[in-house]
Scaffold this motif. Structure first.
Motif, PDB file in Angstrom:
ATOM      1  N   GLY A  45      56.941  44.950  39.244  1.00 43.35           N
ATOM      2  CA  GLY A  45      57.055  43.759  38.419  1.00 43.35           C
ATOM      3  C   GLY A  45      56.907  42.463  39.166  1.00 43.35           C
ATOM      4  N   SER A  46      56.462  42.517  40.414  1.00 40.78           N
ATOM      5  CA  SER A  46      56.355  41.292  41.216  1.00 40.78           C
ATOM      6  C   SER A  46      55.019  40.582  41.050  1.00 40.78           C
ATOM      7  CB  SER A  46      56.576  41.623  42.704  1.00 40.78           C
ATOM      8  OG  SER A  46      57.859  42.176  42.908  1.00 40.78           O
ATOM      9  N   GLY A  47      54.112  41.161  40.320  1.00 40.29           N
ATOM     10  CA  GLY A  47      52.824  40.522  40.098  1.00 40.29           C
ATOM     11  C   GLY A  47      51.732  40.988  41.023  1.00 40.29           C
ATOM     12  N   LYS A  48      51.881  42.198  41.601  1.00 39.76           N
ATOM     13  CA  LYS A  48      50.859  42.710  42.524  1.00 39.76           C
ATOM     14  C   LYS A  48      49.533  42.927  41.807  1.00 39.76           C
ATOM     15  CE  LYS A  48      53.389  46.267  43.424  1.00 39.76           C
ATOM     16  NZ  LYS A  48      54.543  45.882  42.591  1.00 39.76           N
ATOM     17  N   THR A  49      49.597  43.622  40.686  1.00 36.73           N
ATOM     18  CA  THR A  49      48.366  43.912  39.948  1.00 36.73           C
ATOM     19  C   THR A  49      47.718  42.628  39.459  1.00 36.73           C
ATOM     20  OG1 THR A  49      49.184  46.093  39.283  1.00 36.73           O
ATOM     21  CG2 THR A  49      47.405  45.135  37.964  1.00 36.73           C
ATOM     22  N   THR A  50      48.534  41.681  39.009  1.00 39.74           N
ATOM     23  CA  THR A  50      47.990  40.399  38.572  1.00 39.74           C
ATOM     24  C   THR A  50      47.263  39.703  39.719  1.00 39.74           C
ATOM     25  OG1 THR A  50      49.693  40.115  36.893  1.00 39.74           O
ATOM     26  CG2 THR A  50      48.601  38.125  37.678  1.00 39.74           C
ATOM     27  N   ALA A  51      47.883  39.712  40.894  1.00 41.06           N
ATOM     28  CA  ALA A  51      47.254  39.071  42.054  1.00 41.06           C
ATOM     29  C   ALA A  51      45.941  39.751  42.414  1.00 41.06           C
ATOM     30  CB  ALA A  51      48.218  39.092  43.245  1.00 41.06           C
ATOM     31  N   LEU A  52      45.954  41.100  42.427  1.00 43.38           N
ATOM     32  CA  LEU A  52      44.739  41.837  42.758  1.00 43.38           C
ATOM     33  C   LEU A  52      43.645  41.582  41.728  1.00 43.38           C
ATOM     34  CD1 LEU A  52      45.689  43.377  45.241  1.00 43.38           C
ATOM     35  CD2 LEU A  52      45.020  45.507  44.104  1.00 43.38           C
ATOM     36  N   THR A  53      44.024  41.538  40.463  1.00 44.90           N
ATOM     37  CA  THR A  53      43.040  41.308  39.404  1.00 44.90           C
ATOM     38  C   THR A  53      42.426  39.919  39.526  1.00 44.90           C
ATOM     39  OG1 THR A  53      44.271  42.785  37.937  1.00 44.90           O
ATOM     40  CG2 THR A  53      42.691  41.298  36.915  1.00 44.90           C
ATOM     41  N   ALA A  54      43.261  38.930  39.764  1.00 45.14           N
ATOM     42  CA  ALA A  54      42.748  37.566  39.914  1.00 45.14           C
ATOM     43  C   ALA A  54      41.853  37.450  41.137  1.00 45.14           C
ATOM     44  CB  ALA A  54      43.920  36.589  40.017  1.00 45.14           C
ATOM     45  N   TRP A  55      42.257  38.102  42.217  1.00 46.52           N
ATOM     46  CA  TRP A  55      41.426  38.095  43.423  1.00 46.52           C
ATOM     47  C   TRP A  55      40.081  38.761  43.147  1.00 46.52           C
ATOM     48  CZ3 TRP A  55      40.162  42.884  45.640  1.00 46.52           C
ATOM     49  CH2 TRP A  55      39.357  42.807  46.769  1.00 46.52           C
ATOM     50  N   ALA A  56      40.099  39.923  42.464  1.00 41.56           N
ATOM     51  CA  ALA A  56      38.858  40.646  42.176  1.00 41.56           C
ATOM     52  C   ALA A  56      37.918  39.790  41.344  1.00 41.56           C
ATOM     53  CB  ALA A  56      39.170  41.953  41.448  1.00 41.56           C
ATOM     54  N   ARG A  57      38.466  39.024  40.407  1.00 45.66           N
ATOM     55  CA  ARG A  57      37.641  38.172  39.562  1.00 45.66           C
ATOM     56  C   ARG A  57      37.066  36.999  40.350  1.00 45.66           C
ATOM     57  NH1 ARG A  57      40.258  35.041  34.506  1.00 45.66           N
ATOM     58  NH2 ARG A  57      41.177  33.872  36.249  1.00 45.66           N
ATOM     59  N   ALA A  58      37.839  36.507  41.299  1.00 43.42           N
ATOM     60  CA  ALA A  58      37.438  35.286  42.008  1.00 43.42           C
ATOM     61  C   ALA A  58      36.660  35.557  43.287  1.00 43.42           C
ATOM     62  CB  ALA A  58      38.683  34.463  42.345  1.00 43.42           C
ATOM     63  N   THR A  59      36.658  36.778  43.761  1.00 44.93           N
ATOM     64  CA  THR A  59      36.091  37.048  45.081  1.00 44.93           C
ATOM     65  C   THR A  59      34.593  36.823  45.096  1.00 44.93           C
ATOM     66  OG1 THR A  59      35.943  38.670  46.856  1.00 44.93           O
ATOM     67  CG2 THR A  59      35.677  39.498  44.635  1.00 44.93           C
ATOM     68  N   GLU A  60      34.120  36.354  46.240  1.00 46.71           N
ATOM     69  CA  GLU A  60      32.690  36.145  46.451  1.00 46.71           C
ATOM     70  C   GLU A  60      32.166  37.072  47.539  1.00 46.71           C
ATOM     71  OE1 GLU A  60      32.777  31.386  45.324  1.00 46.71           O
ATOM     72  OE2 GLU A  60      32.186  32.051  47.333  1.00 46.71           O
ATOM     73  N   GLY A  61      32.946  38.083  47.884  1.00 44.77           N
ATOM     74  CA  GLY A  61      32.520  39.020  48.915  1.00 44.77           C
ATOM     75  C   GLY A  61      31.728  40.168  48.319  1.00 44.77           C
ATOM     76  N   GLY A  62      31.909  41.364  48.876  1.00 41.99           N
ATOM     77  CA  GLY A  62      31.186  42.528  48.389  1.00 41.99           C
ATOM     78  C   GLY A  62      31.647  42.921  47.002  1.00 41.99           C
ATOM     79  N   PRO A  63      30.892  43.811  46.347  1.00 45.44           N
ATOM     80  CA  PRO A  63      31.315  44.309  45.036  1.00 45.44           C
ATOM     81  C   PRO A  63      32.704  44.937  45.127  1.00 45.44           C
ATOM     82  CG  PRO A  63      29.090  45.032  45.583  1.00 45.44           C
ATOM     83  CD  PRO A  63      29.652  44.420  46.816  1.00 45.44           C
ATOM     84  N   VAL A  64      33.551  44.665  44.126  1.00 43.26           N
ATOM     85  CA  VAL A  64      34.930  45.163  44.133  1.00 43.26           C
ATOM     86  C   VAL A  64      34.995  46.461  43.339  1.00 43.26           C
ATOM     87  CG1 VAL A  64      37.305  44.715  43.445  1.00 43.26           C
ATOM     88  CG2 VAL A  64      35.910  42.874  44.413  1.00 43.26           C
ATOM     89  N   VAL A  65      35.541  47.495  43.974  1.00 46.80           N
ATOM     90  CA  VAL A  65      35.790  48.781  43.317  1.00 46.80           C
ATOM     91  C   VAL A  65      37.279  48.861  43.007  1.00 46.80           C
ATOM     92  CG1 VAL A  65      35.786  51.276  43.606  1.00 46.80           C
ATOM     93  CG2 VAL A  65      33.888  49.903  44.517  1.00 46.80           C
TER      94      VAL A  65
END
Length: 873
Positions: A45-65
């Motif tokens: 419940g600390s927001g890990k998945t939310t953080a990962l999801t936001a990062w995946a949406r915002a990332t400009e690196g390689g394709p996110v799996v």
């Protein structure tokens, strides 16, 4: 088999922008950019998945799996299969090597095999950023080791990002010290007052006092903030949330809060819907309708989503699905158990199972106690294509069944035994299946007993109990076996006959196996047959030409179905056939491809060993003692722990012996005698006899070994072991020639030369270099002169490069070091060098270390520059 994964496993949840904290996303982006592994570890419940999801949406690196891990992924094979499926959502044609490991028949698919294949696949594809959510679900399983090893060998440009409730077992302390780890913890994820104000703004009058109170009492814990926003404001009288374990410290309060302000605040029909669907990991309209009986289940899910009742929604080409927030799901299940009886809950699981595909229905059937149906599904899935890779999925189901169910379904016991067979463990197979076999025979179920008996025969063969194996095979052959079982029994029986020296029987079973497989025209049957072949069968009654013609046809059929590993299993046979014809280039190419393909998937034990035996013959013929030493060194280490590897020990030991004689290495000959003090197989008796003869020749007592060598010749003819074990007939003939008994020497050499004329002159290559004078006398006497001339022509091929002195030093680069350095100069990686030179990557690294030291270089590039400046290249 259809995919067994819900599509939501590979899709990040819909992102609620109100709970995205920009500073968290920025911190995560920086960590991922600078480190191969980034860990986001914090309580539920600390927001890990939310953080990962936001990062995946915002990332400009390689394709996110994206892969959401679960308990079902706890085994390395299961986790690798899930990761492969996830990557293919992004790169559809990814992972040919990993797919072959997961479905290979000759390997137990250890963590090493899986990681090797996965890393090589990643290296060949685009840079991928792998996001693994809910890693804590597998933290206590063996799969964690898979990802730990993956992090060690991750190709440059790829990234591994892990979210877990606890610190994952990924060698975190070591990576932290080395600066290889990016980390975000609970403090990094806490919601600050500005973020809390955003979350509350749409629900309540978010004045500063409310925001400050919630920030204080929740400690910024995302789940508590969202729970408060969903129903009511956390009042001043509520206990505060804090500490290192917020879930543990406030669970009772949160449960009470959820019950009073969320669950009981819903209309009765929604409340019942929430409880009924609590058993589901994934909520789709179809499955929810089956469980609740509500035809408007889709509309209800949308309403729950609208109310923001802790559902994550996923959108994919396959449709819409939801998943309850972990905390909310746990709360609902606790209330379900408290309010409903066991029978009612079991009925809900039954309804869910009826609406789901078989593989996804199994957890619900287990929860409902419907063990018979689980057994049926396990057998349906496992037997569909005889794919050992599916064992990673099926075995956890079988292991969860009561012992009585396994007893009633003998094929379930076979599934458990196949795992031990691939790992080379006969004892567990015998312990598990012997009572099953006896029970089936006593009950008159002879056909089922025959299938179990075939597996027992394999275990007895592995344990060298030929009598017991024969009893099992005799019983099986008397039964009307159908389908691929007929190929299996012939394949096992031909090796049993060969071990007995019954070549007529082995030849008959070999022909029958080919005929049945050809008649069936089934890829699975072809794969089973390919896994049972060996170059030792080139010497069966039909002869090498017959065997190679059928092996080539089988290779073509397998190629049509893209069965890479099965074709790899045929390469030692094709290589040995080319060797017999003195086509050393084709033999070397088949060996190179075999070892490369085997190495890519972590090494296929039996196939790798057989290919190495051919490689050792080629190396001895070329006088390449460095390759002999390198190959044997690696092989002997494996043989200490692997029964499968020890089966071809004779070929490796013979190579040591023959190389030692050519190099006049007395200690190595003594080493062979000590190693073979207690021979395990007839082939080792042949090698030991030659070692005794060479030791006697060194001691001036060569005539003492003549009787031993003659007995070894008889053993060789009986076992038809014409490759890998040496040629005691030529050894005896050379001793007689040295003693001046030329006529006797020619008589002693004639049977071996006749075998070479009949089977192929290449069987003389490994030992021919040690018997040059004898071969010359045979040619002068017209004794199989054409065969001798062909062999001598190959032995007199280009000489290996000599050692090269390093100018201005006392150092010299060996021939092998020059070869390695040349490959480095051409830009080849360690793996590519290993494949090209038929050595391991470890050996390549050892050579490079010595090259750097001798050239006083600090890197590969520096070494090449130094070598060119010194005119060494």
């Amino acid at each position: 088999m259809e995919a067994v994964f819900p599509f939501t496993k590979f899709v990040p949840p819909r992102l609620d922008d109100r709970v995205v904290v920009d500073r968290v996303v920025e911190r995560l982006q920086a960590a991922v950019a600078d480190h191969p592994l980034t860990v986001v570890a914090a309580p539920a419940g600390s927001g890990k998945t939310t953080a990962l999801t936001a990062w995946a949406r915002a990332t400009e690196g390689g394709p996110v799996v994206w892969v959401r891990l679960g308990e079902e992924d706890g085994a390395p094979q299961a986790a690798a299969g899930a990761l492969l499926a996830g990557i293919r959502q992004v790169v559809p044609d990814f992972g040919s090597r990993l797919e072959e490991v997961l479905g290979g028949i000759e390997t137990s698919a250890s963590t090493h095999h899986l990681v090797t294949a996965l890393v090589n696949d990643l290296a060949d594809g685009p840079d991928l950023w792998l996001a693994l959510d809910d890693f804590h679900e597998i933290a206590d399983g063996e799969a964690a080791g898979l990802f730990d090893a993956l992090a060690d060998h991750l190709p440059e440009g790829c990234r591994l990002v892990v979210a877990s409730r606890t610190e994952p077992p990924l060698s975190v302390p070591r990576r932290r010290v080395r600066g290889e780890l990016g980390e975000l913890g609970l403090d990094d994820l806490r919601l600050d007052p500005a973020s809390i104000r955003t979350v509350l703004g749409h629900r309540i009058d978010a004045d500063e006092a409310v925001v400050e109170a919630l920030a204080r009492d929740s400690g910024g814990w995302a789940a508590a903030v969202r729970l408060a926003a969903a129903g009511a404001v956390v009042g001043q009288d509520e206990p505060r949330v804090g500490g290192l374990d917020p879930v543990g410290s406030v669970q009772a309060q949160l449960w009470r809060f959820l019950a009073d302000e969320v669950l009981d605040a819903q209309p009765a029909d929604l409340r019942a819907f929430l409880l009924d669907t609590a058993i589901l990991d994934e909520l789709t309209p179809q499955v929810c309708q089956a469980v609740t009986g509500r035809p408007d289940a889709g509309a209800v899910l949308s309403e729950l989503d609208r109310r923001n009742l802790f559902l994550a929604r996923y959108v994919s080409g396959g449709g819409m699905a939801w998943r309850y927030h972990d905390l909310f799901s746990a709360f609902l299940r606790d209330h379900l158990r408290a309010e409903r009886g066991e029978q009612q809950i079991a009925e809900l699981h039954h309804r869910a199972a009826e609406a789901l595909p078989p593989a996804l229905a199994v957890p619900h059937l287990l929860a409902a106690g419907d063990h018979e149906r689980v057994a049926e599904i396990a057998l349906e899935v496992a037997m569909a294509d005889m794919d050992p890779g599916i064992l990673a999925v099926v075995l956890p189901w079988v292991e969860a069944l009561p012992a009585g169910i396994v007893e009633r379904h003998p094929q379930l016991a076979l599934l458990l035994a196949w795992r031990d067979e691939m790992a080379g463990r006969p004892e567990p197979i015998l312990a598990r299946l012997t009572p099953v076999y006896a029970r089936l025979v006593a009950a008159g179920q002879d056909l089922a007993a025959a299938e179990v008996g075939i597996e027992l025969a394999v275990a007895h063969l592995m344990a060298s109990d030929l009598e017991a194996a024969g009893r099992m095979l005799d019983h099986a052959m008397a039964q009307p076996l159908d389908g691929w079982w007929r190929v299996v029994v012939h394949a096992v029986r031909m090796h049993w006959c060969r071990e007995l020296g019954d070549w007529a029987g082995a030849s008959q079973d070999l022909a029958s196996a080919f005929n049945v497989a050809r008649a069936m025209g089934d890829p699975a049957t072809d794969r089973i047959l390919a896994g049972g072949l060996s170059w030792t069968l080139l010497f069966a009654d039909p002869g090498p030409a017959w065997m190679l013609e059928r092996t080539g046809g089988l290779d073509v059929r397998l190629g049509e179905h893209g069965r890479l590993l099965s074709r790899t299993g045929l390469r030692p046979v094709l290589a040995a056939g080319a060797l017999l014809r003195l086509d050393v280039q084709t033999a070397a190419e088949q060996v190179r491809r075999c070892l490369a393909e085997s190495g890519e998937v972590g090494r296929l034990a039996w196939t790798h060993q057989e290919a190495e035996a051919v490689l050792l013959t080629l190396s001895l013929a070329a006088g390449d003692h460095a390759t002999v030493r390198a190959v044997v060194h690696e092989a002997l280490k494996r043989m200490d722990t692997s029964p499968l590897d020890a089966w071809v020990r004779f070929a490796h030991v013979h190579a040591v012996l023959r190389s030692a004689w050519q190099r006049k290495d007395v200690d190595a000959i003594s080493f062979v005698l000590d190693l073979l003090a207690h021979p395990r197989r007839g082939e080792e008796d042949i090698v030991r006899a030659q070692a005794q003869a060479l030791h006697a020749r060194q001691s001036g007592r060569a005539s003492d070994a003549l009787d031993v060598l003659e007995a070894a010749e008889q053993t060789q003819r009986r076992l038809r072991c014409w490759l890998g074990a040496g040629l005691p007939g030529l050894e005896r003939a050379s001793i007689l020639l040295e003693a001046g008994h030329t006529a006797d020497a020619l008589d002693a050499a004639e049977p071996t030369l006749a075998a070479a004329a009949d089977l192929g002159p290449g069987l003389l290559l490994a030992d021919g270099g040690s018997h040059r004078e004898l071969l010359a006398r045979c040619a002068d006497a017209g004794l199989h002169a054409q065969v001798v001339a062909a062999v001598v022509g190959v032995l007199d091929g280009p000489a290996p490069p000599a050692a090269v002195k390093v100018p201005g030093t006392v150092e010299a680069l060996s021939a092998r070091e020059v070869e390695v350095l040349t490959h480095v100069a051409h830009g080849r990686s360690n793996r590519e060098i290993a494949e090209g030179l038929f050595i391991s990557e470890v050996t390549v690294k050892s050579h490079l270390s010595r090259i750097l030291r001798k050239l006083d270089a600090t890197s590969r590039t520096h070494a090449v520059a130094r070598a060119r400046a010194l005119h060494l290249l």
